[in-house]
Design a protein around this motif. Structure first.
Motif, PDB file in Angstrom:
ATOM      1  N   ASP A 118      53.518  42.019  27.958  1.00 21.94           N
ATOM      2  CA  ASP A 118      53.186  40.675  28.445  1.00 21.94           C
ATOM      3  C   ASP A 118      53.875  40.360  29.767  1.00 21.94           C
ATOM      4  O   ASP A 118      53.310  39.662  30.617  1.00 21.94           O
TER       5      ASP A 118
ATOM      6  N   MET B 163      51.640  41.567  32.511  1.00 20.48           N
ATOM      7  CA  MET B 163      50.426  40.767  32.635  1.00 20.48           C
ATOM      8  C   MET B 163      50.717  39.374  33.173  1.00 20.48           C
ATOM      9  O   MET B 163      49.924  38.817  33.938  1.00 20.48           O
ATOM     10  N   GLU B 164      51.865  38.812  32.783  1.00 20.19           N
ATOM     11  CA  GLU B 164      52.190  37.438  33.155  1.00 20.19           C
ATOM     12  C   GLU B 164      52.930  37.331  34.484  1.00 20.19           C
ATOM     13  O   GLU B 164      53.106  36.223  35.002  1.00 20.19           O
TER      14      GLU B 164
ATOM     15  N   VAL C 178      47.735  47.290  31.250  1.00 19.54           N
ATOM     16  CA  VAL C 178      48.088  45.882  31.443  1.00 19.54           C
ATOM     17  C   VAL C 178      48.348  45.563  32.910  1.00 19.54           C
ATOM     18  O   VAL C 178      48.546  44.400  33.260  1.00 19.54           O
TER      19      VAL C 178
ATOM     20  N   ASP D 128      47.235  45.190  36.931  1.00 16.69           N
ATOM     21  CA  ASP D 128      46.046  44.577  37.526  1.00 16.69           C
ATOM     22  C   ASP D 128      45.081  45.619  38.079  1.00 16.69           C
ATOM     23  O   ASP D 128      43.859  45.446  38.015  1.00 16.69           O
TER      24      ASP D 128
ATOM     25  N   HIS E 187      43.683  46.076  24.352  1.00 16.90           N
ATOM     26  CA  HIS E 187      43.937  46.437  25.750  1.00 16.90           C
ATOM     27  C   HIS E 187      42.928  47.468  26.243  1.00 16.90           C
ATOM     28  O   HIS E 187      42.490  47.407  27.400  1.00 16.90           O
TER      29      HIS E 187
ATOM     30  N   THR F 178      44.377  35.670  34.645  1.00 16.43           N
ATOM     31  CA  THR F 178      45.097  35.612  33.377  1.00 16.43           C
ATOM     32  C   THR F 178      44.593  34.475  32.490  1.00 16.43           C
ATOM     33  O   THR F 178      44.338  34.663  31.295  1.00 16.43           O
TER      34      THR F 178
END
Length: 260
Positions: free
Chosen positions: A94, A97-98, A121, A123, A148, A215
């Motif tokens: 995460d 991704m975040e 995960v 980009d 995923h 996102t």
């Protein structure tokens, strides 16, 4: 970055607003508790770093990441062990991704199981010609990674990939549109860093807003997702970078973005 020292399982280097994060846990860059703690700390720090505008994630040596270190698995007989472990595993994905900065995976070698998920995960995925991805969970009586994998593979390919545990090499991943580029190994990292520098040259606030839209809107219906994107555009219109970008366009010159 000095603020991240010391690191046991990674190396982080910053140049030209690009952070290159290299996994360094020989022999195969397997993921354990220390790895997950450090990757979370790294990406949380880069998320808030004004010095960094784009990130490249790669592996040291011949392997991107061979997945979870099986010596680090929780004891199924210990109450609460699996929920704690699972939460830490999710956090290790995460945080990538975040992260507010675009992350390019430079998959330099095998990316297996959790290593494959770590690449997915990111980009943007770039692969070496002799690198491969594989999800080997069914070979050892486990399951995971479906969500995923489905973000990058078509439905039939995702099922083939997960049910067979096959190795998919760089050219095939590129053909299947899982990866955006496939390169000889020696050219992979320079290509990823060049792409990161290209991204870093764009308006930082606009790039951050674009990633936020990816996102937030991924599982939204079209109308709600596009409406959210429009709120980002409206907010950017008030920033100095957007005003500078529009002036530079009108004056036919290169804009100077300052992240404000």
């Amino acid at each position: 970055m000095d603020s991240l020292d010391p690191l046991e399982t990674f190396r982080v280097e910053v140049a030209d607003h690009v952070a290159t994060v290299t996994i360094r846990r020989p022999p195969v860059n397997a993921q354990n508790g220390v790895f997950r703690d450090e990757i979370t700390r790294i990406f949380d720090t880069l998320h808030e770093s004004e010095e960094v505008r784009a990130i490249v994630l790669t592996g040291d040596g011949r392997t991107f990441s061979a997945g979870a270190d099986l010596r680090d698995r929780p004891d199924a007989a210990t109450r609460g062990a699996f929920p704690r472990h699972s939460r830490a595993v999710r956090a290790g994905f995460d945080c990538v991704m975040e992260c507010g900065k675009p992350v390019i995976a430079a998959v330099n070698g095998p990316a297996i199981g959790a290593g494959c998920v770590l690449a997915l995960v990111c980009d943007i995925v770039l692969v070496a010609e002799d690198a491969f991805m594989s999800m080997t969970e069914v070979d050892v009586g486990l399951a995971g990674g479906v969500q995923h994998v489905l973000r990058h593979f078509g439905q039939s390919d995702a099922r083939m990939f997960l049910f067979t545990a096959r190795r998919l090499y760089g050219p095939e991943l590129h053909r299947m549109r899982v990866a955006s580029g496939c390169f000889p190994k020696a050219e992979l990292l320079p290509a990823a860093q060049a792409m990161a520098r290209e991204i870093a040259g764009k308006a930082p606030l606009a790039v951050a807003a674009m990633k936020r839209a990816f996102t937030v809107c991924e599982y939204m219906p079209l109308h709600e997702g596009y409406r959210f994107e429009q709120t980002q555009t409206a907010a950017l219109a008030k920033t100095e970078d957007t005003k500078e970008g529009l002036r530079a366009f009108a004056e036919k010159r290169r804009p100077v973005f300052r992240g404000r």
